[in-house]
Design a protein around this motif. Structure first.
Motif, PDB file in Angstrom:
ATOM      1  N   THR A 152       9.467   1.676   2.347  1.00 38.29           N
ATOM      2  CA  THR A 152       8.793   0.691   3.553  1.00 38.29           C
ATOM      3  C   THR A 152       7.967   1.536   4.346  1.00 38.29           C
ATOM      4  O   THR A 152       7.216   0.993   4.801  1.00 38.29           O
ATOM      5  N   ALA A 153       8.594   2.806   4.611  1.00 38.12           N
ATOM      6  CA  ALA A 153       7.453   3.752   5.439  1.00 38.12           C
ATOM      7  C   ALA A 153       6.274   3.949   4.998  1.00 38.12           C
ATOM      8  O   ALA A 153       5.331   4.172   5.669  1.00 38.12           O
ATOM      9  N   SER A 154       6.128   4.043   3.622  1.00 41.49           N
ATOM     10  CA  SER A 154       4.898   4.101   3.088  1.00 41.49           C
ATOM     11  C   SER A 154       3.924   2.998   3.197  1.00 41.49           C
ATOM     12  O   SER A 154       2.681   3.374   3.701  1.00 41.49           O
ATOM     13  N   LEU A 155       4.482   1.875   2.984  1.00 40.67           N
ATOM     14  CA  LEU A 155       3.742   0.629   3.327  1.00 40.67           C
ATOM     15  C   LEU A 155       3.268   0.592   4.905  1.00 40.67           C
ATOM     16  O   LEU A 155       2.154   0.227   4.992  1.00 40.67           O
ATOM     17  N   VAL A 156       4.307   1.075   5.726  1.00 41.83           N
ATOM     18  CA  VAL A 156       3.767   0.867   7.117  1.00 41.83           C
ATOM     19  C   VAL A 156       2.557   1.927   7.366  1.00 41.83           C
ATOM     20  O   VAL A 156       1.886   1.598   8.149  1.00 41.83           O
ATOM     21  N   GLU A 157       2.655   3.109   6.606  1.00 44.89           N
ATOM     22  CA  GLU A 157       1.690   4.222   7.075  1.00 44.89           C
ATOM     23  C   GLU A 157       0.507   3.397   6.277  1.00 44.89           C
ATOM     24  O   GLU A 157      -0.648   3.562   7.057  1.00 44.89           O
ATOM     25  N   LEU A 158       0.379   3.003   5.447  1.00 38.43           N
ATOM     26  CA  LEU A 158      -0.853   2.492   4.755  1.00 38.43           C
ATOM     27  C   LEU A 158      -1.371   1.302   5.723  1.00 38.43           C
ATOM     28  O   LEU A 158      -2.639   1.186   5.974  1.00 38.43           O
ATOM     29  N   ASN A 159      -0.330   0.634   6.037  1.00 35.84           N
ATOM     30  CA  ASN A 159      -1.117  -0.501   6.990  1.00 35.84           C
ATOM     31  C   ASN A 159      -1.751  -0.283   8.399  1.00 35.84           C
ATOM     32  O   ASN A 159      -2.444  -0.836   8.753  1.00 35.84           O
ATOM     33  N   GLU A 160      -1.201   0.827   8.617  1.00 39.16           N
ATOM     34  CA  GLU A 160      -1.826   1.327   9.837  1.00 39.16           C
ATOM     35  C   GLU A 160      -3.354   1.896   9.683  1.00 39.16           C
ATOM     36  O   GLU A 160      -4.115   1.849  10.590  1.00 39.16           O
ATOM     37  N   ARG A 161      -3.598   1.915   8.268  1.00 39.07           N
ATOM     38  CA  ARG A 161      -5.140   2.318   8.121  1.00 39.07           C
ATOM     39  C   ARG A 161      -5.805   0.949   7.777  1.00 39.07           C
ATOM     40  O   ARG A 161      -7.017   1.005   7.639  1.00 39.07           O
ATOM     41  N   LEU A 162      -5.303  -0.072   7.592  1.00 35.52           N
ATOM     42  CA  LEU A 162      -5.817  -1.217   7.175  1.00 35.52           C
ATOM     43  C   LEU A 162      -6.363  -2.424   8.106  1.00 35.52           C
ATOM     44  O   LEU A 162      -5.319  -2.312   9.490  1.00 35.52           O
ATOM     45  N   ALA A 163      -7.320  -3.071   8.230  1.00 38.19           N
ATOM     46  CA  ALA A 163      -7.656  -3.984   9.242  1.00 38.19           C
ATOM     47  C   ALA A 163      -6.781  -5.203   8.986  1.00 38.19           C
ATOM     48  O   ALA A 163      -6.403  -5.746  10.127  1.00 38.19           O
ATOM     49  N   VAL A 164      -6.337  -5.509   7.859  1.00 35.94           N
ATOM     50  CA  VAL A 164      -5.529  -6.650   7.761  1.00 35.94           C
ATOM     51  C   VAL A 164      -4.254  -6.119   6.970  1.00 35.94           C
ATOM     52  O   VAL A 164      -4.399  -5.699   5.570  1.00 35.94           O
ATOM     53  N   SER A 165      -3.136  -6.183   7.428  1.00 36.82           N
ATOM     54  CA  SER A 165      -1.969  -5.765   6.688  1.00 36.82           C
ATOM     55  C   SER A 165      -1.710  -6.396   5.487  1.00 36.82           C
ATOM     56  O   SER A 165      -1.972  -7.708   5.436  1.00 36.82           O
ATOM     57  N   VAL A 166      -1.233  -5.665   4.301  1.00 40.95           N
ATOM     58  CA  VAL A 166      -0.506  -6.320   3.314  1.00 40.95           C
ATOM     59  C   VAL A 166       1.103  -6.291   3.229  1.00 40.95           C
ATOM     60  O   VAL A 166       1.681  -5.276   4.076  1.00 40.95           O
ATOM     61  N   ASP A 167       1.840  -6.982   2.530  1.00 44.67           N
ATOM     62  CA  ASP A 167       3.251  -6.888   2.390  1.00 44.67           C
ATOM     63  C   ASP A 167       3.527  -6.322   1.012  1.00 44.67           C
ATOM     64  O   ASP A 167       2.758  -6.274   0.153  1.00 44.67           O
ATOM     65  N   MET A 168       4.908  -6.035   0.944  1.00 44.20           N
ATOM     66  CA  MET A 168       5.253  -5.231  -0.318  1.00 44.20           C
ATOM     67  C   MET A 168       4.932  -6.170  -1.492  1.00 44.20           C
ATOM     68  O   MET A 168       4.923  -5.468  -2.639  1.00 44.20           O
ATOM     69  N   ARG A 169       4.988  -7.285  -1.480  1.00 49.53           N
ATOM     70  CA  ARG A 169       4.584  -8.080  -2.642  1.00 49.53           C
ATOM     71  C   ARG A 169       3.375  -7.545  -3.536  1.00 49.53           C
ATOM     72  O   ARG A 169       3.207  -8.187  -4.770  1.00 49.53           O
ATOM     73  N   HIS A 170       2.420  -7.234  -2.735  1.00 53.59           N
ATOM     74  CA  HIS A 170       1.307  -6.641  -3.340  1.00 53.59           C
ATOM     75  C   HIS A 170       1.353  -5.650  -4.673  1.00 53.59           C
ATOM     76  O   HIS A 170       0.720  -5.452  -5.317  1.00 53.59           O
ATOM     77  N   PHE A 171       2.499  -4.950  -4.217  1.00 52.05           N
ATOM     78  CA  PHE A 171       2.752  -3.750  -5.125  1.00 52.05           C
ATOM     79  C   PHE A 171       3.834  -4.210  -6.119  1.00 52.05           C
ATOM     80  O   PHE A 171       4.354  -3.102  -6.982  1.00 52.05           O
ATOM     81  N   ARG A 172       4.499  -5.130  -6.147  1.00 55.96           N
ATOM     82  CA  ARG A 172       5.443  -5.561  -7.104  1.00 55.96           C
ATOM     83  C   ARG A 172       6.708  -4.700  -7.528  1.00 55.96           C
ATOM     84  O   ARG A 172       6.844  -4.455  -8.737  1.00 55.96           O
ATOM     85  N   PRO A 173       7.269  -4.224  -6.557  1.00 60.36           N
ATOM     86  CA  PRO A 173       8.493  -3.117  -6.952  1.00 60.36           C
ATOM     87  C   PRO A 173       9.518  -4.086  -7.416  1.00 60.36           C
ATOM     88  O   PRO A 173       9.753  -5.296  -7.287  1.00 60.36           O
ATOM     89  N   ASN A 174      10.517  -3.320  -7.988  1.00 60.68           N
ATOM     90  CA  ASN A 174      11.785  -3.798  -7.947  1.00 60.68           C
ATOM     91  C   ASN A 174      12.832  -3.457  -6.880  1.00 60.68           C
ATOM     92  O   ASN A 174      13.664  -4.119  -6.511  1.00 60.68           O
ATOM     93  N   ILE A 175      12.784  -2.154  -6.449  1.00 56.58           N
ATOM     94  CA  ILE A 175      13.621  -1.600  -5.561  1.00 56.58           C
ATOM     95  C   ILE A 175      12.876  -1.258  -4.330  1.00 56.58           C
ATOM     96  O   ILE A 175      11.919  -0.299  -4.817  1.00 56.58           O
ATOM     97  N   VAL A 176      13.132  -1.549  -3.480  1.00 58.92           N
ATOM     98  CA  VAL A 176      12.599  -1.227  -1.929  1.00 58.92           C
ATOM     99  C   VAL A 176      13.659  -0.357  -1.109  1.00 58.92           C
ATOM    100  O   VAL A 176      14.378  -1.085  -0.864  1.00 58.92           O
ATOM    101  N   VAL A 177      12.959   0.859  -0.752  1.00 57.68           N
ATOM    102  CA  VAL A 177      14.103   1.690  -0.062  1.00 57.68           C
ATOM    103  C   VAL A 177      13.728   1.870   1.446  1.00 57.68           C
ATOM    104  O   VAL A 177      12.436   1.827   1.669  1.00 57.68           O
ATOM    105  N   ASP A 178      14.425   1.769   2.365  1.00 55.78           N
ATOM    106  CA  ASP A 178      14.338   1.771   3.883  1.00 55.78           C
ATOM    107  C   ASP A 178      15.166   3.217   4.206  1.00 55.78           C
ATOM    108  O   ASP A 178      16.010   3.374   3.751  1.00 55.78           O
ATOM    109  N   GLY A 179      14.476   3.604   5.309  1.00 54.71           N
ATOM    110  CA  GLY A 179      14.864   5.015   5.981  1.00 54.71           C
ATOM    111  C   GLY A 179      14.447   6.387   5.603  1.00 54.71           C
ATOM    112  O   GLY A 179      14.746   7.180   6.027  1.00 54.71           O
ATOM    113  N   ALA A 180      13.263   6.266   4.450  1.00 58.35           N
ATOM    114  CA  ALA A 180      12.805   7.663   4.317  1.00 58.35           C
ATOM    115  C   ALA A 180      11.591   7.739   4.940  1.00 58.35           C
ATOM    116  O   ALA A 180      10.924   6.715   5.456  1.00 58.35           O
TER     117      ALA A 180
END
Length: 265
Positions: A152-180
């Motif tokens: 999740t933190a990598s997505l947050v960092e990416l969204n800080e660079r984007l004009a329009v945020s995206v959510d994790m569904r764009h990347f189609r993961p099986n497991i999403v980890v939080d706290g790293a």
């Protein structure tokens, strides 16, 4: 660290399903990508070329059966007809079973293409990519490995660079980890989640599918988020987001499970 969310994709390249838990079997997450779509040349078809597939929603029955719902239409059960067909996913030719006419016709009309659903039965064997997992291990119609893990933190960092945020569904993961920490997954090698152990094999190279809006089935004209990722996540092997992984043995995985990571030195 904890498991933030889990996703299954019963049909390759259709919409995903958020779940509270799933079992891991010999193929990967039970039921994940055991179905896919092929064209008249028996080649696999994905959102890379047919982005509106993002709008086709699969569902799982209590018996493990899969149904699909196209926009504005009632659900249709996917059933293998018993007709065998050799189909191609990337470089692999795999023996599958053709789906029923009702589902094939409905998705063909929706996409304006001649398409068929194909099921991978237990009797079919497709080897995981062998450059990093050398033992004899099977995988479903997933691109190359049973699992994709994101942070999740990598997505947050990416969204800080984007004009329009995206959510994790764009990347189609099986497991999403939080706290790293953002991008710390790049150095993960072995992960224990709950009672299961996993090997983290390689970063996942991303393609134009990340630009498909999961709510509209349209590719972003700005080629985002791929364009921004390319400015700082490009390697010799591609533009990276997430990590491909493989489980060491069958187990159950649940949202909230503790994640313990062994990092490389």
């Amino acid at each position: 660290m904890r498991v933030h969310s889990l996703f299954l994709y019963p049909v390759k390249s259709l919409a995903g399903i958020a779940v509270d838990s799933f079992e891991l079997d010999q193929f990967g997450p039970a039921g994940d990508r055991r179905w896919m779509l092929v064209d008249d040349e028996c080649q696999f078809v994905t959102q890379r070329t047919v982005p509106q597939l993002a709008l086709v929603q699969p569902s799982l029955g209590a018996d493990g059966g899969v149904s699909i719902t196209l926009p504005g239409q009632p659900p249709i059960a996917l059933q293998a007809s018993g007709e065998n067909l050799s189909v191609r996913v990337w470089r692999d030719w795999v023996q599958g079973q053709v789906g029923c006419d009702a589902a094939n016709g409905a998705v063909s009309r929706f996409c304006g293409l001649s398409l068929r659903f194909v099921f991978m039965p237990d009797s079919s064997f497709r080897q995981v990519q062998t450059n990093l997992a050398t033992e004899r291990r099977r995988v479903s119609f997933a691109d190359g490995y049973p699992l994709l893990v994101t942070n999740t933190a990598s997505l947050v960092e990416l969204n800080e660079r984007l004009a329009v945020s995206v959510d994790m569904r764009h990347f189609r993961p099986n497991i999403v980890v939080d706290g790293a920490a953002a991008w710390s997954e790049d150095s993960w090698q072995a992960v224990t989640i709950g009672e299961g152990s996993y090997r983290v094999l390689k970063p996942c190279s991303r393609c134009v599918m990340t630009t498909v809006n999961p709510d509209t089935g349209e590719k972003a004209a700005s080629v985002q988020p791929l364009r921004t990722l390319a400015t700082y996540r490009r390697t010799a092997d591609g533009i990276m987001f997430g990590m491909n992984a493989i489980h060491d043995s069958p187990c159950r995985l649940s949202v909230g499970d503790c994640v313990i990571v062994n990092q490389s030195e």
